[in-house]
Motif scaffolding. Structure first.
Motif, PDB file in Angstrom:
ATOM      1  N   ALA A   1      -1.662 -20.796  -4.739  1.00  0.00           N
ATOM      2  CA  ALA A   1      -1.985 -19.435  -4.319  1.00  0.00           C
ATOM      3  C   ALA A   1      -0.722 -18.660  -3.973  1.00  0.00           C
ATOM      4  O   ALA A   1      -0.602 -17.490  -4.273  1.00  0.00           O
ATOM      5  CB  ALA A   1      -2.888 -19.488  -3.104  1.00  0.00           C
ATOM      6  N   GLU A   2       0.251 -19.340  -3.343  1.00  0.00           N
ATOM      7  CA  GLU A   2       1.436 -18.614  -2.896  1.00  0.00           C
ATOM      8  C   GLU A   2       2.169 -17.999  -4.086  1.00  0.00           C
ATOM      9  O   GLU A   2       2.638 -16.877  -4.039  1.00  0.00           O
ATOM     10  CB  GLU A   2       2.362 -19.563  -2.144  1.00  0.00           C
TER      11      GLU A   2
ATOM     12  N   ILE B   1       0.305 -14.995  -5.376  1.00  0.00           N
ATOM     13  CA  ILE B   1       0.510 -13.800  -4.556  1.00  0.00           C
ATOM     14  C   ILE B   1       1.851 -13.174  -4.917  1.00  0.00           C
ATOM     15  O   ILE B   1       1.967 -11.983  -5.174  1.00  0.00           O
ATOM     16  CB  ILE B   1       0.495 -14.201  -3.061  1.00  0.00           C
TER      17      ILE B   1
ATOM     18  N   ARG C   1       1.944 -11.486  -8.387  1.00  0.00           N
ATOM     19  CA  ARG C   1       1.187 -10.253  -8.427  1.00  0.00           C
ATOM     20  C   ARG C   1       1.987  -9.124  -7.768  1.00  0.00           C
ATOM     21  O   ARG C   1       2.105  -8.035  -8.297  1.00  0.00           O
ATOM     22  CB  ARG C   1      -0.112 -10.474  -7.650  1.00  0.00           C
ATOM     23  N   ASP C   2       2.600  -9.427  -6.622  1.00  0.00           N
ATOM     24  CA  ASP C   2       3.348  -8.381  -5.931  1.00  0.00           C
ATOM     25  C   ASP C   2       4.553  -7.935  -6.725  1.00  0.00           C
ATOM     26  O   ASP C   2       4.898  -6.769  -6.756  1.00  0.00           O
ATOM     27  CB  ASP C   2       3.804  -8.881  -4.560  1.00  0.00           C
TER      28      ASP C   2
ATOM     29  N   SER D   1       1.709  -8.870   2.494  1.00  0.00           N
ATOM     30  CA  SER D   1       0.684  -9.111   1.493  1.00  0.00           C
ATOM     31  C   SER D   1       0.489 -10.622   1.283  1.00  0.00           C
ATOM     32  O   SER D   1      -0.650 -11.098   1.146  1.00  0.00           O
ATOM     33  CB  SER D   1       1.125  -8.372   0.232  1.00  0.00           C
ATOM     34  N   ALA D   2       1.587 -11.370   1.302  1.00  0.00           N
ATOM     35  CA  ALA D   2       1.483 -12.824   1.142  1.00  0.00           C
ATOM     36  C   ALA D   2       0.728 -13.436   2.329  1.00  0.00           C
ATOM     37  O   ALA D   2      -0.092 -14.347   2.166  1.00  0.00           O
ATOM     38  CB  ALA D   2       2.874 -13.444   1.039  1.00  0.00           C
TER      39      ALA D   2
ATOM     40  N   ARG E   1      -1.509 -11.920   4.220  1.00  0.00           N
ATOM     41  CA  ARG E   1      -2.943 -11.579   4.088  1.00  0.00           C
ATOM     42  C   ARG E   1      -3.614 -12.510   3.081  1.00  0.00           C
ATOM     43  O   ARG E   1      -4.701 -13.046   3.336  1.00  0.00           O
ATOM     44  CB  ARG E   1      -3.104 -10.138   3.618  1.00  0.00           C
ATOM     45  N   GLY E   2      -2.940 -12.722   1.942  1.00  0.00           N
ATOM     46  CA  GLY E   2      -3.505 -13.593   0.909  1.00  0.00           C
ATOM     47  C   GLY E   2      -3.706 -15.006   1.438  1.00  0.00           C
ATOM     48  O   GLY E   2      -4.755 -15.628   1.215  1.00  0.00           O
TER      49      GLY E   2
ATOM     50  N   ALA F   1      -6.612 -15.126   3.911  1.00  0.00           N
ATOM     51  CA  ALA F   1      -7.894 -15.011   3.213  1.00  0.00           C
ATOM     52  C   ALA F   1      -8.211 -16.307   2.471  1.00  0.00           C
ATOM     53  O   ALA F   1      -9.361 -16.777   2.485  1.00  0.00           O
ATOM     54  CB  ALA F   1      -7.863 -13.831   2.238  1.00  0.00           C
ATOM     55  N   ASP F   2      -7.192 -16.919   1.842  1.00  0.00           N
ATOM     56  CA  ASP F   2      -7.376 -18.217   1.174  1.00  0.00           C
ATOM     57  C   ASP F   2      -8.036 -19.240   2.083  1.00  0.00           C
ATOM     58  O   ASP F   2      -8.735 -20.128   1.637  1.00  0.00           O
ATOM     59  CB  ASP F   2      -6.007 -18.848   0.844  1.00  0.00           C
TER      60      ASP F   2
END
Ligand code: ASP
Length: 612
Positions: free
Chosen positions: A2-3, A6, A9-10, A185-186, A188-189, A192-193
């Motif tokens: 996931a990291e 993230i 995407r950013d 943003s990372a 938050r991701g 949420a994960d």
């Protein structure tokens, strides 16, 4: 992972690869992204004039800057000739616009390869330039209060803050704020994960006890009454656990009226989190995941986060926020000097640090270190040197030491040994501070090293009234094993509290909370918070605990500090868009500012006469 997702995407978003791309009504591209692949394209760019250099009589090189970087535009500065006339100009001859530094302009032109010998390998766009340019001035600019180009001498910080909107155009600030956004943003991701729910808590509230002074906000609707700004969302996140939220997080603003330092502001931002039915271990895992994701968004691999108990941190590094980027650990010498004849070492504890290469320090420096040790609270500082040639010991105290003591001393050839003898906490503290003074690398050297410090004491001292003082906050759960008779030996009680330390900066702290009313009341009683006071200040929390409170635990870490470390900045103001100065003022808006007496009356307030 996931990291990575993230991050990727950013990065794409920053490159303009998001669904809306980078084109807008006024521009087709951004300045810093043009490369040889764009040659022959017609582009329209917008930005600020970073630099202008004359090129003959009628041409100038203009470096056009936006947040992505700079591109060179070749711009006509003399009058247009007939064949260069702009058709939309109704047949009138037009002057080329006057283009000066920091004007905001729009340039339409063609991307061309720079002529041989004029390419600039230091610039991302250094192979290309924009030619056949039509220029439109969108906004003129007065001379900047300071040069935006960072290659010049450093600008005074108050001036930078007064004109922060100009300062923000600089590369350094752009880099730092974009990094900060990626980190947020990372985080938050990552939260949420892990099933954490973002919940906002009030800014206008009653006091939260985090050990600082509150900022108060007078209420107009209830003259004479005040809200407090949150020192943290502590009480609300606990209430949200009682409310069945299960896992809460928030990128929260906190306000604490305390003295400022390089790593502290009156208002700051933290990742604030709380989870139900979890242990200390669960929190460390969840927060570790978020911090690693944040570091990875900045291109760092934090790896496994080491753990030390509070006691180990004190004994080895003389600090509860150990900087483990370098060694120079405290060396235990108490047993070696147990029967010493040297008066200065007849103390409950004797410890030392070995400073590599320190044997070359002169008398002036060792005297200065002694003064420093005294300013940290030591009675004195003893030292010995090991000769660089053969490691032989030298120094004024050597004659007082027995052969056995000399043989038992640590260190290598070329070392300076610094000794402190006193009560144990003082010895640790003084040597810990000397260690930092002598060995601490600059913030951007030595990599990133995070440590969990666990098993803090519940209380960190006794106040003048003989009462223990909370080391964390009063909602922190003692170790179950220490609950029995904790009133009799408060300083021996361990808490289920833990800190995260990064490169010697306390990044954040948290704890398993007391969720039982009876234990909470015992702790309040020990702290001297009577039933009536507890009821008045935190009655709502104690009430909530009557209605079914799940066991819960949480944590908060400072995002300003984290981003500063990831950006390699010593000062958190460099990663905050609009910070306050060291003295808590804002040179840009003039805050804090006096309020007219008639306005104060609305709140039921009247200013005191000025002190005489
Ligand atoms: N409320 C604490 C703080 O802001 C953190 C925590 O215990 O969760 O430092």
């Amino acid at each position: 992972m996931a990291e990575d997702g993230i991050d990727g995407r950013d990065q794409r978003r920053e490159d303009g690869g998001g669904p809306l791309g980078s084109a807008t009504a006024l521009r087709s591209d951004r300045c810093g992204t043009l490369t040889a692949a764009d040659i022959d394209r017609q582009v329209t760019l917008c930005g600020w004039v970073a630099r202008r250099r004359e090129h003959g009589e009628k041409l100038a090189f203009v470096d056009l800057r936006d947040h992505t970087g700079v591109v060179q535009c070749v711009i006509r500065t003399g009058p247009w000739t007939v064949d260069q006339r702009d058709d939309s100009d109704d047949g009138q001859f037009s002057e080329a616009p006057d283009v000066r530094t920091e004007f905001v302009i729009r340039v339409a032109g063609t991307v061309r390869r720079r002529r041989q010998g004029t390419t600039n390998p230091d610039l991302a766009t250094g192979e290309v330039e924009i030619v056949d340019c039509t220029v439109e001035v969108l906004s003129t600019a007065e001379t900047s209060p300071f040069p935006i180009d960072e290659r010049g001498p450093a600008t005074d910080e108050t001036l930078r803050l007064k004109h922060r909107y100009v300062d923000l155009r600089r590369d350094r600030m752009q880099r730092n704020l974009r990094l900060r956004a990626r980190v947020n943003s990372a985080i938050r991701g990552a939260m949420a994960d892990q099933g954490f729910l973002e919940v906002e808590t009030p800014m206008l509230m009653a006091s939260t006890p985090e050990g600082a002074r509150d900022f108060l906000v007078p209420s107009r609707l209830r003259p004479g009454s005040f809200y407090a700004l949150p020192q943290s969302p502590q009480l609300f996140k606990q209430l949200s656990m009682v409310g069945g939220i299960d896992r809460y997080y928030q990128i929260a603003r906190c306000m604490r009226d305390e003295d400022l330092r390089a790593d502290r502001q009156l208002e700051f931002t933290q990742l604030d989190a709380e989870m139900s039915f979890g242990s200390q271990e669960d929190v460390l895992q969840a927060i570790g995941y978020a911090v690693r994701a944040a570091a990875s968004a900045a291109g760092h691999d934090l790896g496994e986060i080491e753990r030390l108990t509070w006691q180990q941190a004190q004994e080895r590094f003389g600090s509860d926020k150990p900087d483990v980027r370098f060694g120079m650990e405290l060396i235990e010498l108490t047993p070696l000097f147990a029967a010493t004849g040297f008066n200065a070492f007849k103390a409950p504890s004797v410890k030392a640090i070995a400073v590599a290469g320190g044997a070359s320090l002169g008398r002036g420096r060792t005297d200065a270190l002694t003064d420093l040790a005294k300013s940290f609270g030591a009675k004195g500082l003893a030292w010995l040197k090991r000769s660089a040639a053969d490691g032989a010991l030298e120094g004024p105290i050597l004659k007082f030491l027995s052969e056995e003591e000399r043989v038992g001393l640590p260190g290598e050839a070329g070392d300076l040994l610094l000794f402190v003898a006193d009560e144990r906490p003082l010895v640790n503290k003084v040597l810990g501070l000397l260690r930092l003074e002598l060995g601490r690398p600059p913030v951007n050297e030595g990599g990133l090293h995070a440590v969990w410090v666990v098993d803090f004491p519940l209380f960190d001292g006794i106040d003048d009234a003989g009462r223990p003082m909370s080391a964390h906050h009063p909602f922190t759960m003692p170790h179950e094993a220490d609950l029995d008779g904790m009133e009799d030996h408060p300083l021996k009680v361990h808490s289920q509290a833990y800190d995260l330390v990064l490169n010697g900066w306390e990044l954040g702290s948290g704890s398993v909370r007391i969720h039982r009313r009876d234990i909470q009341q015992r702790v309040f009683r020990m702290l001297g918070i009577g039933l009536a006071e507890a009821e008045q200040k935190f009655g709502f929390l104690l009430d909530a605990f009557r209605y079914g409170a799940p066991p819960h635990a949480g944590f908060a870490f400072g995002i300003d500090r984290l981003v500063a470390l990831l950006a390699g900045e010593e000062n958190i103001r460099e990663v905050i868009a609009f910070p306050k100065t060291q003295s808590g003022t804002d040179p840009l808006t003039g805050a804090p500012a006096p309020v007219a007496a008639r306005d104060l009356e609305l709140y039921g307030l009247r200013p005191l006469p000025p002190p005489t």
